[in-house]
Design a protein around this motif. Structure first.
Motif, PDB file in Angstrom:
ATOM      1  N   CYS A 127       0.803  -1.006  -0.091  1.00  0.00           N
ATOM      2  CA  CYS A 127       0.061   0.015   0.098  1.00  0.00           C
ATOM      3  C   CYS A 127       0.947   1.094   0.084  1.00  0.00           C
ATOM      4  O   CYS A 127       0.558   2.187  -0.775  1.00  0.00           O
ATOM      5  CB  CYS A 127      -0.979   0.010   1.202  1.00  0.00           C
ATOM      6  SG  CYS A 127      -2.230  -1.171   1.220  1.00  0.00           S
ATOM      7  N   ILE A 135      -4.139   7.477   3.792  1.00  0.00           N
ATOM      8  CA  ILE A 135      -5.268   6.267   4.245  1.00  0.00           C
ATOM      9  C   ILE A 135      -6.588   6.473   3.472  1.00  0.00           C
ATOM     10  O   ILE A 135      -7.117   5.257   3.454  1.00  0.00           O
ATOM     11  CB  ILE A 135      -5.606   6.801   5.766  1.00  0.00           C
ATOM     12  CG1 ILE A 135      -4.304   6.681   6.776  1.00  0.00           C
ATOM     13  CG2 ILE A 135      -6.664   5.783   6.363  1.00  0.00           C
ATOM     14  CD1 ILE A 135      -3.747   5.214   6.784  1.00  0.00           C
ATOM     15  N   GLN A 136      -7.009   7.742   3.169  1.00  0.00           N
ATOM     16  CA  GLN A 136      -8.185   7.817   2.327  1.00  0.00           C
ATOM     17  C   GLN A 136      -8.107   6.772   1.024  1.00  0.00           C
ATOM     18  O   GLN A 136      -9.080   6.301   0.718  1.00  0.00           O
ATOM     19  CB  GLN A 136      -8.627   9.165   2.064  1.00  0.00           C
ATOM     20  CG  GLN A 136      -8.858   9.813   3.370  1.00  0.00           C
ATOM     21  CD  GLN A 136      -9.405  11.408   2.923  1.00  0.00           C
ATOM     22  OE1 GLN A 136      -8.703  11.755   1.583  1.00  0.00           O
ATOM     23  NE2 GLN A 136      -9.848  12.209   3.508  1.00  0.00           N
ATOM     24  N   TRP A 138      -6.198   4.048   0.711  1.00  0.00           N
ATOM     25  CA  TRP A 138      -6.347   2.990   1.127  1.00  0.00           C
ATOM     26  C   TRP A 138      -7.775   2.378   1.258  1.00  0.00           C
ATOM     27  O   TRP A 138      -7.991   0.999   1.031  1.00  0.00           O
ATOM     28  CB  TRP A 138      -5.581   2.525   2.523  1.00  0.00           C
ATOM     29  CG  TRP A 138      -4.024   2.898   2.385  1.00  0.00           C
ATOM     30  CD1 TRP A 138      -3.376   3.440   1.475  1.00  0.00           C
ATOM     31  CD2 TRP A 138      -2.951   2.647   3.505  1.00  0.00           C
ATOM     32  NE1 TRP A 138      -2.066   3.685   1.846  1.00  0.00           N
ATOM     33  CE2 TRP A 138      -1.606   3.069   2.672  1.00  0.00           C
ATOM     34  CE3 TRP A 138      -3.210   1.977   4.938  1.00  0.00           C
ATOM     35  CZ2 TRP A 138      -0.805   2.928   3.770  1.00  0.00           C
ATOM     36  CZ3 TRP A 138      -1.897   1.723   5.489  1.00  0.00           C
ATOM     37  CH2 TRP A 138      -0.647   2.293   4.933  1.00  0.00           C
ATOM     38  N   ILE A 139      -8.371   3.208   2.034  1.00  0.00           N
ATOM     39  CA  ILE A 139      -9.865   2.694   2.354  1.00  0.00           C
ATOM     40  C   ILE A 139     -10.658   2.818   0.973  1.00  0.00           C
ATOM     41  O   ILE A 139     -11.269   1.914   0.659  1.00  0.00           O
ATOM     42  CB  ILE A 139     -10.459   3.864   2.988  1.00  0.00           C
ATOM     43  CG1 ILE A 139     -10.173   3.872   4.476  1.00  0.00           C
ATOM     44  CG2 ILE A 139     -12.128   3.831   3.150  1.00  0.00           C
ATOM     45  CD1 ILE A 139     -10.242   5.056   5.323  1.00  0.00           C
ATOM     46  N   ARG A 140     -10.287   3.528  -0.170  1.00  0.00           N
ATOM     47  CA  ARG A 140     -10.883   3.414  -1.482  1.00  0.00           C
ATOM     48  C   ARG A 140     -10.593   2.222  -2.051  1.00  0.00           C
ATOM     49  O   ARG A 140     -11.467   1.610  -2.694  1.00  0.00           O
ATOM     50  CB  ARG A 140     -10.547   4.955  -2.204  1.00  0.00           C
ATOM     51  CG  ARG A 140     -11.112   4.642  -3.565  1.00  0.00           C
ATOM     52  CD  ARG A 140     -10.235   5.662  -4.568  1.00  0.00           C
ATOM     53  NE  ARG A 140      -8.830   5.810  -4.755  1.00  0.00           N
ATOM     54  CZ  ARG A 140      -8.117   4.889  -5.318  1.00  0.00           C
ATOM     55  NH1 ARG A 140      -8.992   3.975  -5.822  1.00  0.00           N
ATOM     56  NH2 ARG A 140      -6.909   5.063  -5.081  1.00  0.00           N
ATOM     57  N   SER A 143     -12.435  -0.804  -0.716  1.00  0.00           N
ATOM     58  CA  SER A 143     -13.883  -0.834  -0.666  1.00  0.00           C
ATOM     59  C   SER A 143     -14.287  -1.341  -1.994  1.00  0.00           C
ATOM     60  O   SER A 143     -13.401  -1.735  -2.749  1.00  0.00           O
ATOM     61  CB  SER A 143     -14.295   0.646  -0.735  1.00  0.00           C
ATOM     62  OG  SER A 143     -13.859   1.517  -1.895  1.00  0.00           O
ATOM     63  N   GLN A 156      -5.474  -5.516  -3.865  1.00  0.00           N
ATOM     64  CA  GLN A 156      -6.355  -6.035  -3.123  1.00  0.00           C
ATOM     65  C   GLN A 156      -6.279  -7.661  -3.157  1.00  0.00           C
ATOM     66  O   GLN A 156      -6.593  -7.991  -1.995  1.00  0.00           O
ATOM     67  CB  GLN A 156      -7.690  -5.637  -3.893  1.00  0.00           C
ATOM     68  CG  GLN A 156      -8.256  -4.453  -3.771  1.00  0.00           C
ATOM     69  CD  GLN A 156      -9.442  -4.084  -4.766  1.00  0.00           C
ATOM     70  OE1 GLN A 156      -9.827  -4.785  -5.678  1.00  0.00           O
ATOM     71  NE2 GLN A 156     -10.235  -3.158  -4.387  1.00  0.00           N
TER      72      GLN A 156
END
Length: 219
Positions: A127, A135-136, A138-140, A143, A156
């Protein structure tokens, strides 16, 4: 979707898988008595260093997610320091999660932490190389339908395979088989490693087979 890009991804992933194989074989030439099971902690260190080094080199060479903006030297130093902090925090977080899942709290602290470092190398380091300390992003990526490139799709798959491999590797530990590989955390780290290697191979194949359905859009 360009076939050449998928080919680059496959080549990079195969090199990472080869690095793991070499990390289990080459040190035996230089270190007496080295083996994955017999000197497992040494192997954990060697494997983590080899995979981390190769991932960083491949990222610098292939530049799969290069920003068009030119960054100052100070910005690059700041980014590097943030990445180091994020990686260390990831190791601590994985260590805590592993303990919560039943690993010894006081005994085998070194074993547990090195296992956490290995998991961080298979997941967090990727990552950081691809997305940076964001971090945003990473979250995207993690998801639903959040990947914006084949590299993020590969991220992923390999990350999930690594974590699932570590989880499945814990199943044999409580069984009364009395095998050397049941000692903590050998089966878990081997499970994570095999899961990571499986993800490296599965990712480009899955992307190739589904390339017509995959439509990445900038967000």
């Amino acid at each position: 979707m360009r076939e050449a890009e998928i080919g680059r991804l496959l080549a990079a992933n195969l090199l990472c898988a080869l690095a793991i194989v070499l990390a289990a074989v080459v040190p035996a030439v230089f270190l007496d008595g080295f083996s994955v099971l017999g000197t497992h902690l040494t192997w954990l260190c060697v494997c983590s260093v080899c995979v981390a080094t190769l991932n960083i080199i491949l990222h610098l060479i292939l530049k799969p997610n290069q920003s068009p903006k030119r960054r100052s030297f100070a910005h690059k130093i700041s980014r590097f320091l943030k990445c180091c902090i994020y990686f260390f925090m990831s190791c601590i977080l994985f260590h805590a999660i592993i303990v919560l899942y039943g690993a010894p709290l006081i005994e085998s602290v070194t074993e547990t932490f090195l296992f956490a470092v290995l998991l961080s190398t298979f997941t967090t380091l990727q990552c950081l190389c691809l997305l940076g300390p964001n971090i945003q992003a990473w979250i995207r990526v993690f998801s639903k339908n959040g990947a914006m490139s084949i590299w993020e799709s590969s991220l992923q798959i390999t990350s999930m395979c690594s974590v699932l491999g570590a989880w499945f590797g814990a199943f044999p530990i409580p069984l009364d088989w009395d095998r050397p590989w049941q000692v903590w955390p050998i089966s878990c780290s081997l499970g994570a490693t095999f899961g990571y290697m499986a993800g490296l191979i599965i990712a480009p194949l899955w992307i190739h087979w589904n390339r017509k359905q995959l439509t990445y859009k900038s967000r």
